[in-house]
Write a protein that holds these residues in place. Structure first.
Motif, mmCIF file in Angstrom:
data_model
loop_
_atom_site.group_PDB
_atom_site.id
_atom_site.type_symbol
_atom_site.label_atom_id
_atom_site.label_comp_id
_atom_site.label_asym_id
_atom_site.label_seq_id
_atom_site.Cartn_x
_atom_site.Cartn_y
_atom_site.Cartn_z
ATOM 1 N N LYS A 73 0.843 -1.195 0.060
ATOM 2 C CA LYS A 73 0.100 0.181 0.095
ATOM 3 C C LYS A 73 1.015 1.282 0.041
ATOM 4 C CE LYS A 73 -3.908 2.485 2.604
ATOM 5 N NZ LYS A 73 -4.691 2.141 3.985
ATOM 6 N N THR A 74 1.948 1.203 0.734
ATOM 7 C CA THR A 74 2.851 2.484 0.937
ATOM 8 C C THR A 74 3.423 2.518 -0.457
ATOM 9 O OG1 THR A 74 3.111 1.927 3.118
ATOM 10 C CG2 THR A 74 4.723 3.285 2.171
ATOM 11 N N SER A 76 2.444 1.596 -3.307
ATOM 12 C CA SER A 76 1.709 2.346 -4.461
ATOM 13 C C SER A 76 1.389 3.823 -4.690
ATOM 14 C CB SER A 76 0.302 1.654 -4.242
ATOM 15 O OG SER A 76 -0.362 2.087 -3.062
ATOM 16 N N ARG A 77 1.749 4.347 -3.436
ATOM 17 C CA ARG A 77 1.656 5.892 -3.047
ATOM 18 C C ARG A 77 2.969 6.343 -3.622
ATOM 19 N NH1 ARG A 77 0.743 5.362 2.687
ATOM 20 N NH2 ARG A 77 2.570 6.799 2.674
ATOM 21 N N ASP A 78 4.028 5.495 -3.843
ATOM 22 C CA ASP A 78 5.579 6.315 -4.162
ATOM 23 C C ASP A 78 5.409 6.609 -5.836
ATOM 24 O OD1 ASP A 78 7.864 6.970 -4.481
ATOM 25 O OD2 ASP A 78 8.822 5.148 -3.552
#
Length: 86
Positions: A73-74, A76-78
């Motif tokens: 999830k983290t 995917s925000r990058d």
């Protein structure tokens, strides 16, 4: 000394506690997971997810899967794509 933090567009945070002492206090499966993680997790963040998952009645293996999901999830925000070695 920012070379070991990886190539990420995510914001970095300052830590007030000794991260190595916190890391040494983690359970062995969690330390092993952190050593292979794609992102530089703080011991306190990893412990928080570990404790919360175990508190919900998950097994250590299921807990490690929840850490994989949190990392995905983290990532995917990058904005920069990081490939995992797992």
């Amino acid at each position: 000394m920012s070379a070991n933090l990886g190539q990420s567009s995510l914001r970095r945070k300052r830590r007030s506690a000794d991260p190595m002492a916190a890391y040494d206090g983690l359970p062995a499966p969690l330390r092993r997971w952190l050593s292979e993680a794609a992102l530089p997790w703080s011991p306190s963040s990893a412990r928080r997810i570990w404790s919360r998952s175990l508190g919900k009645g998950l097994t250590p293996e299921e807990t490690l899967l929840s850490l994989d999901q949190a990392e995905a999830k983290t990532l995917s925000r990058d904005k920069i794509v990081i490939t995992s070695l797992r």
